[in-house]
Each structure stands twice: as structure tokens, then as C-alpha cells.
Design an enzyme around this catalytic site. Structure first.
Site, short mmCIF file in Angstrom:
data_model
loop_
_atom_site.label_atom_id
_atom_site.label_comp_id
_atom_site.label_asym_id
_atom_site.label_seq_id
_atom_site.Cartn_x
_atom_site.Cartn_y
_atom_site.Cartn_z
N TYR A 51 20.03 25.08 23.12
CA TYR A 51 20.86 26.21 22.74
C TYR A 51 21.52 26.84 23.97
O TYR A 51 20.83 27.32 24.88
CB TYR A 51 20.06 27.27 22.00
CG TYR A 51 19.40 26.81 20.72
CD1 TYR A 51 19.83 25.66 20.05
CD2 TYR A 51 18.33 27.52 20.17
CE1 TYR A 51 19.22 25.24 18.88
CE2 TYR A 51 17.72 27.11 18.99
CZ TYR A 51 18.17 25.96 18.35
OH TYR A 51 17.56 25.54 17.19
N ALA A 201 21.44 28.81 3.13
CA ALA A 201 22.46 27.76 2.98
C ALA A 201 23.79 28.19 3.61
O ALA A 201 24.83 28.21 2.95
CB ALA A 201 22.65 27.38 1.51
N LYS A 202 23.72 28.55 4.89
CA LYS A 202 24.90 28.99 5.65
C LYS A 202 25.58 30.19 5.00
O LYS A 202 26.80 30.37 5.11
CB LYS A 202 25.91 27.84 5.81
CG LYS A 202 25.39 26.68 6.65
CD LYS A 202 26.45 25.62 6.85
CE LYS A 202 25.93 24.49 7.75
NZ LYS A 202 26.94 23.42 7.96
N LEU A 204 25.92 30.76 1.84
CA LEU A 204 26.49 30.47 0.52
C LEU A 204 25.67 31.11 -0.59
O LEU A 204 26.19 31.38 -1.68
CB LEU A 204 26.58 28.96 0.31
CG LEU A 204 27.58 28.20 1.19
CD1 LEU A 204 27.45 26.71 0.99
CD2 LEU A 204 29.00 28.67 0.89
#
Length: 298
Positions: A51, A201-202, A204
């Protein structure tokens, strides 16, 4: 805050943990946010040497200075950065892991890592050699436990059979129910914990507009979102459902949440305060929504 045992180890992790990759503020803001998370009971902090080319580990190390023994620190290894800065190459070899951990320890300003994970993995890897590296690091006291970050059932099975992993980090949510086919029960049976990423889920499953996701088309994601919204009737309930869904499986020890702001931290903590109707909604969604499956790496 509830705490769950990490595999067969003596380590206890908060049911919601801090995905440090999300840290994008100033040094002062990052430190304040991590300290606020600790004050609210979060004790598990996840980063990786990949990262921001190691800078994320430095941020985490600085923020946790002076409180190292109050938290559970996790990082990952396996992606070797190229000297010219053009990217990275996969390297799960023992010699590399033994060198890479020294750099992570220095950046994190610590003598040991609580949970050290292989940041990926394939069947073509020298798996026995990788396991040897982790076991040696345990003997040396440089790590307490080790695991893998992988969604590949065929790789996970190899580590279950050959190693003493304490946990596996994997993607799991209402939109990604692939682990339910085999992997969750396999890990639960062997007392290996799951650390969930991608629980929203990002976004969503919260407020992000529908788009293609895994095997779901944009239209299908829209239908699922509408179904969740209709059952929940409230955005706060939606977040509770999205967070509680993966935590419902006995193999799941923690949901790693990418937290960028104090507001996101507080809304995540509020979502842990589950209302009675959430369980009924989850059961309804399990019944109504189609399950997806791994198409490769089975």
C-alpha cells in the site's frame, strides 16, 4: 464491541476492524482517526507493504506508537516492488519474505507483527517454502500468527492441509456469496478465521449507483439494490444488513472496513448496533437473491 478469537490463537479481534489502505488524510488527521477507532473499541488494524509503496505502513506505525500492545497489527507480504518504481512482481519465496518483514517491522516501528499474511497466492507458488518462512518467523518471535489473503478455493485448500494458518482474508458480501459454496464451512471446520473485505461491495450495497460487479450486470445489481432498499426502508438499516450479513457466519471473525473519515467510523459503529428486524431481512435476502459461485481456481 464484540471480540472474536483469531483461529486457534489467543488473539482476539474486534468484529469490525480498520482497513488502513483507506487512510488518505494528513498525518494529524490519520493519527486522530486511528486513535478515535481505538477509543471506540476497534483493536485490529490491517495494512500491507504494498500500500502506497510502504508509506501506509509508516502512517500506521506512527499512529500506533506508544499503544502497540493494546492493538492487533496485521500486514501483508508477497508483492516485491521494482527498484525503478514501475510496479511490482509476485514473490512468495522464503528468502524474500524473510527480507521483507525486516522492512515492514521498521516502517511499523515494532518488534513483532500479530498477523502476517501472504498477499495473494497461486498453485504455482512454492507453497511449502512459503510456509517454512512463516513458521520460522513465528519461532523467531517476529510474528504471532500467519495467514493468507486469497479468494482462490484451490489455494486455500492447500494452506488448510499443509499449514497452521490462523486466518484467511477474503471478499464476502451479499453481492459476493461465492465463499458460501465451500470455503466458509471448510475454514470453520478447521478453526481458521475469515477476515472479510469488500463487505459493502465497493459501496454498491450502500449509496453508490449500480454498476457491473463480478458476474452481475449493471441491471442485475440494480435489481438487487432495489430489493435491499425495499426491505430495509432506511439507509441506516441497509448498512446494518450489509455489515451483519458476513458476520452471521461462524467462521467470520471480523469485517475489515475501509474508513476514511470520523463520520464513516461513527456510522460503522452505529451499524453494529443491530435491530431485531435485521435478522429477518437477511434471511429474506438469502432466500430471494441468487447465489454466485467461483468460476475459476476451484
Amino acid at each position: 464491541m464484540h471480540y472474536n478469537q483469531l483461529g486457534k490463537s489467543t488473539i482476539k479481534v474486534s468484529e469490525v476492524s480498520f482497513g488502513c489502505m483507506s487512510l488518505k488524510g494528513s498525518k494529524k488527521e490519520n493519527v486522530q482517526l486511528i486513535h478515535q477507532a481505538i477509543e471506540h473499541g476497534i483493536n485490529y488494524f490491517d495494512t500491507a507493504d504494498l500500500y502506497d509503496a510502504g508509506k501506509n505502513e509508516k502512517v500506521v506505525g506512527e499512529a500506533l506508537k506508544g499503544m502497540r500492545h493494546d492493538i492487533v497489527l496485521a500486514t501483508k507480504v508477497g508483492n516485491e516492488l521494482r527498484a525503478d518504481g514501475s510496479g511490482w512482481d509476485w514473490n512468495p519465496r522464503k528468502s524474500y519474505i524473510l527480507k521483507a518483514i525486516e522492512k515492514s517491522l521498521k516502517r511499523l516501528q515494532t518488534d513483532f507483527i500479530d498477523f502476517y499474511q501472504l498477499h495473494g497466492g497461486t498453485l504455482e507458488d512454492p507453497i511449502d517454502e512459503t510456509i517454512e518462512a512463516f513458521e520460522l518467523l513465528k519461532e523467531q518471535g517476529k510474528i504471532r500468527e500467519y495467514g493468507i489473503s486469497s479468494i482462490r478455493p484451490n489455494v486455500i485448500r492447500q494452506y488448510v492441509e499443509k499449514s497452521n494458518i490462523a486466518g484467511v482474508m477474503m471478499q464476502y458480501s451479499l453481492l459476493d456469496r461465492r465463499p458460501e459454496e465451500v470455503v466458509l464451512d471448510l475454514l470453520g471446520k478447521n478453526q481458521i478465521s475469515v477476515l472479510v473485505r469488500g463487505g459493502y461491495a465497493k459501496g454498491l450495497l450502500l449509496d453508490k449507483p449500480a454498476k457491473e460487479y463480478l458476474n452481475w450486470s449493471e441491471k442485475e445489481v440494480g435489481v438487487i439494490k432495489d430489493k435491499v432498499k425495499a426491505l430495509c426502508k432506511d439507509t441506516k438499516i441497509q448498512q446494518k444488513v450489509a455489515l451483519k450479513y458476513p458476520l452471521d457466519h461462524k467462521a467470520v471473525a471480523s469485517v475489515v472496513s475501509g474508513i476514511r473519515t470520523s463520520e464513516q467510523l461513527l456510522s460503522t459503529l452505529e451499524a453494529l448496533e443491530v435491530k431485531k428486524e435485521v435478522d429477518a431481512i437477511i434471511q429474506q435476502l438469502k432466500s430471494d437473491l441468487a447465489q454466485n459461485f467461483y468460476e475459476t481456481h476451484r
